[in-house]
Design a protein around this motif. Structure first.
Motif, short mmCIF file in Angstrom:
data_model
loop_
_atom_site.label_atom_id
_atom_site.label_comp_id
_atom_site.label_asym_id
_atom_site.label_seq_id
_atom_site.Cartn_x
_atom_site.Cartn_y
_atom_site.Cartn_z
N VAL A 32 -14.57 -20.68 0.44
CA VAL A 32 -13.24 -20.14 0.22
C VAL A 32 -13.24 -18.69 0.72
CG1 VAL A 32 -12.62 -21.62 -1.72
CG2 VAL A 32 -13.82 -19.48 -2.15
N HIS A 33 -12.06 -18.15 0.97
CA HIS A 33 -11.98 -16.84 1.61
C HIS A 33 -10.99 -15.93 0.86
CE1 HIS A 33 -14.31 -18.40 4.97
NE2 HIS A 33 -13.54 -19.46 4.96
N PRO A 34 -11.41 -15.40 -0.30
CA PRO A 34 -10.54 -14.46 -1.00
C PRO A 34 -10.35 -13.17 -0.20
CG PRO A 34 -12.73 -14.45 -1.96
CD PRO A 34 -12.70 -15.58 -0.97
N ASN A 41 -16.43 -3.41 -2.43
CA ASN A 41 -17.67 -3.88 -1.83
C ASN A 41 -17.82 -5.37 -2.10
OD1 ASN A 41 -20.25 -4.46 -1.01
ND2 ASN A 41 -21.27 -2.96 -2.34
N PRO A 42 -17.75 -6.22 -1.06
CA PRO A 42 -17.81 -7.67 -1.31
C PRO A 42 -19.15 -8.12 -1.87
CG PRO A 42 -18.00 -7.19 1.03
CD PRO A 42 -17.66 -5.90 0.37
N HIS A 43 -20.19 -7.29 -1.77
CA HIS A 43 -21.52 -7.66 -2.26
C HIS A 43 -21.80 -7.12 -3.66
CE1 HIS A 43 -22.37 -9.22 1.71
NE2 HIS A 43 -22.05 -8.07 2.24
N PHE A 44 -20.80 -6.47 -4.28
CA PHE A 44 -20.99 -5.93 -5.62
C PHE A 44 -21.24 -7.08 -6.60
CE2 PHE A 44 -18.74 -4.43 -9.63
CZ PHE A 44 -19.85 -3.74 -10.10
N SER A 45 -22.37 -7.00 -7.30
CA SER A 45 -22.78 -8.12 -8.16
C SER A 45 -21.88 -8.30 -9.36
CB SER A 45 -24.23 -7.90 -8.61
OG SER A 45 -24.35 -6.71 -9.36
N GLY A 46 -21.06 -7.30 -9.68
CA GLY A 46 -20.19 -7.40 -10.86
C GLY A 46 -18.90 -8.16 -10.62
N LEU A 47 -18.66 -8.60 -9.39
CA LEU A 47 -17.43 -9.33 -9.10
C LEU A 47 -17.52 -10.75 -9.66
CD1 LEU A 47 -16.74 -8.28 -5.39
CD2 LEU A 47 -15.73 -7.33 -7.48
N ARG A 48 -16.44 -11.18 -10.29
CA ARG A 48 -16.37 -12.53 -10.85
C ARG A 48 -15.02 -13.15 -10.50
NH1 ARG A 48 -20.87 -11.36 -11.23
NH2 ARG A 48 -22.29 -11.44 -13.02
N ALA A 49 -15.00 -14.47 -10.37
CA ALA A 49 -13.76 -15.19 -10.07
C ALA A 49 -13.18 -15.78 -11.35
CB ALA A 49 -14.03 -16.30 -9.06
N HIS A 50 -11.86 -15.71 -11.48
CA HIS A 50 -11.16 -16.27 -12.63
C HIS A 50 -9.89 -16.97 -12.15
CE1 HIS A 50 -13.69 -14.08 -15.50
NE2 HIS A 50 -13.59 -13.05 -14.68
N MET A 58 -8.38 -15.29 -8.75
CA MET A 58 -8.53 -13.88 -8.41
C MET A 58 -9.99 -13.47 -8.60
SD MET A 58 -5.12 -11.91 -9.79
CE MET A 58 -5.51 -10.47 -8.78
N ILE A 59 -10.42 -12.48 -7.81
CA ILE A 59 -11.74 -11.89 -7.96
C ILE A 59 -11.59 -10.61 -8.76
CG2 ILE A 59 -13.77 -11.00 -6.78
CD1 ILE A 59 -13.24 -13.97 -6.29
N HIS A 60 -12.36 -10.45 -9.83
CA HIS A 60 -12.29 -9.27 -10.67
C HIS A 60 -13.63 -8.57 -10.71
CE1 HIS A 60 -8.30 -10.14 -12.36
NE2 HIS A 60 -8.67 -11.41 -12.35
N GLY A 61 -13.60 -7.26 -10.87
CA GLY A 61 -14.81 -6.47 -11.09
C GLY A 61 -14.54 -5.47 -12.20
N GLU A 148 -17.28 -19.36 -7.26
CA GLU A 148 -18.46 -18.56 -7.56
C GLU A 148 -19.16 -18.18 -6.26
OE1 GLU A 148 -20.47 -21.40 -10.00
OE2 GLU A 148 -21.50 -22.34 -8.30
N ARG A 149 -20.16 -17.32 -6.37
CA ARG A 149 -20.98 -16.99 -5.21
C ARG A 149 -21.95 -18.14 -4.93
NH1 ARG A 149 -21.34 -11.56 -3.71
NH2 ARG A 149 -19.20 -10.84 -3.50
#
Length: 223
Positions: A32-34, A41-50, A58-61, A148-149
């Motif tokens: 998928v391509h949000p 930062n697309p590689h930030f580990s704190g990003l989560r999808a809901h 949506m992707i949240h951090g 998810e990642r």
């Protein structure tokens, strides 16, 4: 059919069709391509999808990171499987859309020799993307949808993807079947074989579908 529940095609390789037929595969992952906001930062580990609403996610951090984006799958969707196939030699010049629905269909996944469809049977090899709905023999009923990642996959998920660890070492066959020291390692090999040697390291966002497999054409199932 209930509003929002849809029928959609989905393509699998011969190796994965064999896993579906054997009851070893109950999950699949698709890219998928949000669209992330500028500066995120697309590689930030704190990003989560809901899930946002309906089919939107949506992707949240630490703060909102993306605009809503649509995932084209929902629980209770029905997916009809497309796979490599062929018809008899007499239909070589007939486009898939023009084939009679009573035309006998042969499937690569039923071959005893990888890469031929089936062994010793003449006829034009046809790609899964060209399989008409009526020729599909497997239907997947979606039971769960997650965004998810890719590298979030767990060992149990990799096994549900139809993969299994080998007793010694690992290998990737030309047919796309994988073995590894763990099922997750085998899945990494499979993903790279499909998307490129650095695809796993990119850790893209994927939609993970859990489903049950029904043997039969989608139009022969109860509504």
């Amino acid at each position: 059919m209930l509003a929002g529940k849809r029928d959609r095609p989905i393509i699998f390789s011969a190796a994965m069709v064999r896993a579906l037929l054997d009851g070893r595969k109950t999950q699949t992952r698709r890219l998928v391509h949000p669209v992330l906001k500028e500066g995120v930062n697309p590689h930030f580990s704190g990003l989560r999808a809901h899930r946002h609403a309906g089919l939107d996610w949506m992707i949240h951090g630490s703060e909102e990171a993306s605009a809503p984006f649509r995932v084209p799958y929902s629980s209770d969707d029905r997916l009809y499987v497309r796979e490599h196939w062929k018809t008899s030699i007499g239909n070589n010049g007939v486009a898939p859309r023009d084939l009679d629905q009573n035309t006998p269909v042969l499937y690569l996944a039923d071959s005893s020799e990888h890469g031929r469809c089936p062994v010793g049977v003449p006829g034009k090899h046809r790609q899964g993307m060209h399989m008409p709905r009526w020729a599909s023999r497997l239907t997947l009923i979606v039971e769960d949808v997650r965004v998810e990642r890719l590298q979030s996959i767990r060992e149990a998920d990799a096994i549900a993807e139809g993969l299994a660890p080998a007793l010694e070492g690992y290998a990737l066959t030309r047919a796309g079947e994988c073995w590894g020291p763990t099922a997750a390692k085998a899945y990494r090999l499979l993903w790279n074989s499909l998307h490129g040697e650095d695809a796993w390291d990119a850790n893209p966002w994927v939609v993970a579908l859990t489903f049950r497999v029904v043997t039969g054409n989608i139009d022969g199932l109860p509504a």
